[in-house]
Design a protein around this motif. Structure first.
Motif, PDB file in Angstrom:
ATOM      1  N   GLU A 142       1.217  61.106  32.804  1.00 10.04           N
ATOM      2  CA  GLU A 142       2.668  61.422  33.322  1.00 10.04           C
ATOM      3  C   GLU A 142       2.598  62.705  33.864  1.00 10.04           C
ATOM      4  N   GLN A 143       1.753  63.777  33.357  1.00 13.10           N
ATOM      5  CA  GLN A 143       1.691  65.177  34.101  1.00 13.10           C
ATOM      6  C   GLN A 143       1.196  64.975  35.427  1.00 13.10           C
ATOM      7  N   ILE A 144       0.057  64.184  35.630  1.00 16.33           N
ATOM      8  CA  ILE A 144      -0.372  64.069  36.929  1.00 16.33           C
ATOM      9  C   ILE A 144       0.501  63.427  37.858  1.00 16.33           C
ATOM     10  N   MET A 145       1.455  62.438  37.405  1.00 13.88           N
ATOM     11  CA  MET A 145       2.256  61.830  38.252  1.00 13.88           C
ATOM     12  C   MET A 145       3.337  62.600  38.573  1.00 13.88           C
ATOM     13  N   ASP A 146       3.660  63.440  37.643  1.00 16.04           N
ATOM     14  CA  ASP A 146       4.948  64.586  38.058  1.00 16.04           C
ATOM     15  C   ASP A 146       4.404  65.352  38.967  1.00 16.04           C
ATOM     16  N   ASN A 147       3.113  65.686  39.246  1.00 14.92           N
ATOM     17  CA  ASN A 147       2.669  66.785  40.459  1.00 14.92           C
ATOM     18  C   ASN A 147       2.610  65.941  41.549  1.00 14.92           C
ATOM     19  N   ILE A 148       2.122  64.687  41.486  1.00 12.98           N
ATOM     20  CA  ILE A 148       1.997  63.709  42.853  1.00 12.98           C
ATOM     21  C   ILE A 148       3.616  63.601  43.314  1.00 12.98           C
ATOM     22  N   SER A 149       4.548  63.282  42.425  1.00 16.24           N
ATOM     23  CA  SER A 149       5.840  63.271  42.792  1.00 16.24           C
ATOM     24  C   SER A 149       6.269  64.471  43.482  1.00 16.24           C
TER      25      SER A 149
ATOM     26  N   SER B 197      -3.850  55.441  46.204  1.00 15.55           N
ATOM     27  CA  SER B 197      -4.321  55.057  44.987  1.00 15.55           C
ATOM     28  C   SER B 197      -5.595  55.902  44.812  1.00 15.55           C
ATOM     29  N   VAL B 198      -5.762  56.328  43.589  1.00 18.21           N
ATOM     30  CA  VAL B 198      -7.032  56.913  43.209  1.00 18.21           C
ATOM     31  C   VAL B 198      -8.163  55.985  43.167  1.00 18.21           C
ATOM     32  N   LEU B 199      -9.424  56.316  43.874  1.00 15.14           N
ATOM     33  CA  LEU B 199     -10.515  55.592  43.772  1.00 15.14           C
ATOM     34  C   LEU B 199     -11.038  55.191  42.462  1.00 15.14           C
ATOM     35  N   PRO B 200     -11.551  53.809  42.495  1.00 18.55           N
ATOM     36  CA  PRO B 200     -12.143  53.678  41.355  1.00 18.55           C
ATOM     37  C   PRO B 200     -13.292  54.352  40.772  1.00 18.55           C
ATOM     38  N   ALA B 201     -13.469  54.402  39.675  1.00 23.06           N
ATOM     39  CA  ALA B 201     -14.687  55.030  39.011  1.00 23.06           C
ATOM     40  C   ALA B 201     -14.876  54.486  37.540  1.00 23.06           C
ATOM     41  N   GLU B 202     -16.186  54.030  37.442  1.00 19.72           N
ATOM     42  CA  GLU B 202     -16.428  53.605  35.924  1.00 19.72           C
ATOM     43  C   GLU B 202     -16.573  54.765  35.072  1.00 19.72           C
ATOM     44  N   ARG B 203     -17.217  55.644  35.486  1.00 16.02           N
ATOM     45  CA  ARG B 203     -17.552  56.751  34.600  1.00 16.02           C
ATOM     46  C   ARG B 203     -17.584  57.973  35.453  1.00 16.02           C
ATOM     47  N   TYR B 204     -17.552  59.155  34.918  1.00 19.18           N
ATOM     48  CA  TYR B 204     -17.871  60.470  35.544  1.00 19.18           C
ATOM     49  C   TYR B 204     -19.229  60.912  35.030  1.00 19.18           C
ATOM     50  N   HIS B 205     -20.051  61.279  35.655  1.00 17.43           N
ATOM     51  CA  HIS B 205     -21.465  61.787  35.458  1.00 17.43           C
ATOM     52  C   HIS B 205     -21.306  63.115  34.891  1.00 17.43           C
ATOM     53  N   TRP B 206     -20.336  63.889  35.517  1.00 15.52           N
ATOM     54  CA  TRP B 206     -19.971  65.211  34.924  1.00 15.52           C
ATOM     55  C   TRP B 206     -19.181  65.509  33.740  1.00 15.52           C
ATOM     56  N   LYS B 207     -18.762  64.289  33.403  1.00 14.14           N
ATOM     57  CA  LYS B 207     -17.534  64.404  32.214  1.00 14.14           C
ATOM     58  C   LYS B 207     -17.495  63.252  31.416  1.00 14.14           C
ATOM     59  N   PRO B 208     -18.698  62.708  30.744  1.00 13.89           N
ATOM     60  CA  PRO B 208     -18.872  61.570  30.065  1.00 13.89           C
ATOM     61  C   PRO B 208     -17.782  61.290  28.989  1.00 13.89           C
ATOM     62  N   GLY B 209     -17.114  60.154  28.847  1.00 19.48           N
ATOM     63  CA  GLY B 209     -16.186  59.708  27.812  1.00 19.48           C
ATOM     64  C   GLY B 209     -14.554  59.919  28.140  1.00 19.48           C
ATOM     65  N   LYS B 210     -14.544  59.941  29.352  1.00 19.17           N
ATOM     66  CA  LYS B 210     -13.190  60.156  30.091  1.00 19.17           C
ATOM     67  C   LYS B 210     -12.447  58.691  30.345  1.00 19.17           C
ATOM     68  N   LYS B 211     -13.086  57.879  30.356  1.00 24.15           N
ATOM     69  CA  LYS B 211     -12.623  56.414  30.624  1.00 24.15           C
ATOM     70  C   LYS B 211     -11.682  56.195  31.796  1.00 24.15           C
TER      71      LYS B 211
ATOM     72  N   LEU C 135      -2.899  55.104  36.158  1.00 24.45           N
ATOM     73  CA  LEU C 135      -2.370  55.669  37.255  1.00 24.45           C
ATOM     74  C   LEU C 135      -1.915  55.291  38.487  1.00 24.45           C
ATOM     75  N   ASN C 136      -2.736  54.550  38.991  1.00 26.46           N
ATOM     76  CA  ASN C 136      -2.396  53.831  39.982  1.00 26.46           C
ATOM     77  C   ASN C 136      -1.088  52.640  40.186  1.00 26.46           C
ATOM     78  N   THR C 137      -0.999  52.187  38.961  1.00 21.78           N
ATOM     79  CA  THR C 137       0.174  51.536  38.796  1.00 21.78           C
ATOM     80  C   THR C 137       1.547  52.388  38.841  1.00 21.78           C
ATOM     81  N   MET C 138       1.362  53.551  38.288  1.00 22.86           N
ATOM     82  CA  MET C 138       2.646  54.498  38.140  1.00 22.86           C
ATOM     83  C   MET C 138       2.877  54.802  39.628  1.00 22.86           C
ATOM     84  N   ILE C 139       1.662  55.340  40.430  1.00 22.33           N
ATOM     85  CA  ILE C 139       1.934  55.802  41.782  1.00 22.33           C
ATOM     86  C   ILE C 139       2.524  54.763  42.570  1.00 22.33           C
ATOM     87  N   ARG C 140       2.146  53.432  42.472  1.00 25.16           N
ATOM     88  CA  ARG C 140       2.492  52.279  43.150  1.00 25.16           C
ATOM     89  C   ARG C 140       3.860  52.053  43.017  1.00 25.16           C
ATOM     90  N   GLN C 141       4.386  52.047  41.506  1.00 19.79           N
ATOM     91  CA  GLN C 141       5.686  52.031  41.166  1.00 19.79           C
ATOM     92  C   GLN C 141       6.763  53.179  41.792  1.00 19.79           C
TER      93      GLN C 141
END
Length: 220
Positions: A110-117, A134-148, A156-162
């Motif tokens: 929600e905070q990310i979407m607020d800034n984009i808005s 839309s944010v590009l796909p990413a299965e994982r971040y090699h520099w920040k594991p566990g962020k899903k 987030l992309n659904t929020m941006i599209r809506q």
């Protein structure tokens, strides 16, 4: 050589990296009559485009204002300097993946979407047609594991599209054209799973140009 403490102070004094394009912006000047100036606002994915496919920007009124590692609050802080003050007709906003990674601290979707808005609203208030990417796909971040990111980016992309549909803005769907069945990027599109290869940018290019044309047609 700066100490770690001095480096932290320096970074804090220019947290949004306003110095990055300060001189380039001054030398750019105002658009010429009839110039369809377009600004690309983003992070390393945006600035990397100029490095890997420079011909996409050559001899076009396209201005790249991506800064590696940046999050939406940093982009929002420099949006006036690096977008509005350049007087473009269109801005493409590609942001959010570094927020999910937590590059500048915890951020909810929600905070990310607020800034984009807020960036979209600033653009429209100044006669600039925003394109929300839309944010590009990413299965994982090699520099920040566990962020899903494979789970959070689609949400987030659904929020941006809506939001784009609600406000009558153009939504540019890179994700739908690039995602694999794991909600990530194949190696040929991004060797590290995040930053596009030349082939990845070659998929993005025609999508961006179609969206830019649509945005320019909307203007009076």
């Amino acid at each position: 050589m700066l100490s770690l403490f001095q480096t932290k102070i320096t970074n804090a004094q220019d947290w949004a990296n306003l110095k990055a394009f300060e001189q380039a912006n001054k030398s750019l000047g105002t658009p010429e009559t009839g110039e369809n100036r377009v600004v690309f606002m983003g992070n390393s994915i945006t600035i990397g485009w100029s490095a890997k496919v420079p011909e996409f920007f050559n001899d076009k009124p396209y201005i790249n204002r991506g800064i590696s590692g940046q999050t939406t609050p940093q982009m929002l802080l420099r949006f006036r300097q690096d977008v509005i003050d350049l007087h473009p007709k269109v801005v493409l906003i590609l942001a959010g993946t570094n927020d999910i990674a937590g590059n500048t601290g915890p951020m909810s979707l929600e905070q990310i979407m607020d800034n984009i808005s807020s960036m979209a609203e600033l653009a429209r208030a100044n006669g600039i047609e925003p394109i929300l990417c839309s944010v590009l796909p990413a299965e994982r971040y090699h520099w920040k594991p566990g962020k899903k990111p494979d789970e959070k980016i689609p949400l987030l992309n659904t929020m941006i599209r809506q939001y784009a549909h609600k406000k009558g803005l153009i939504y540019l769907d890179y994700f739908g054209a690039m995602a694999n069945d794991k909600m990530g990027l194949d190696k040929n599109l991004a060797e590290d799973g995040v930053h596009p290869t030349r082939k990845g940018y070659q998929i993005m290019g025609p999508l961006a140009e179609a969206a830019i044309l649509q945005a320019l047609e909307r203007r009076p």
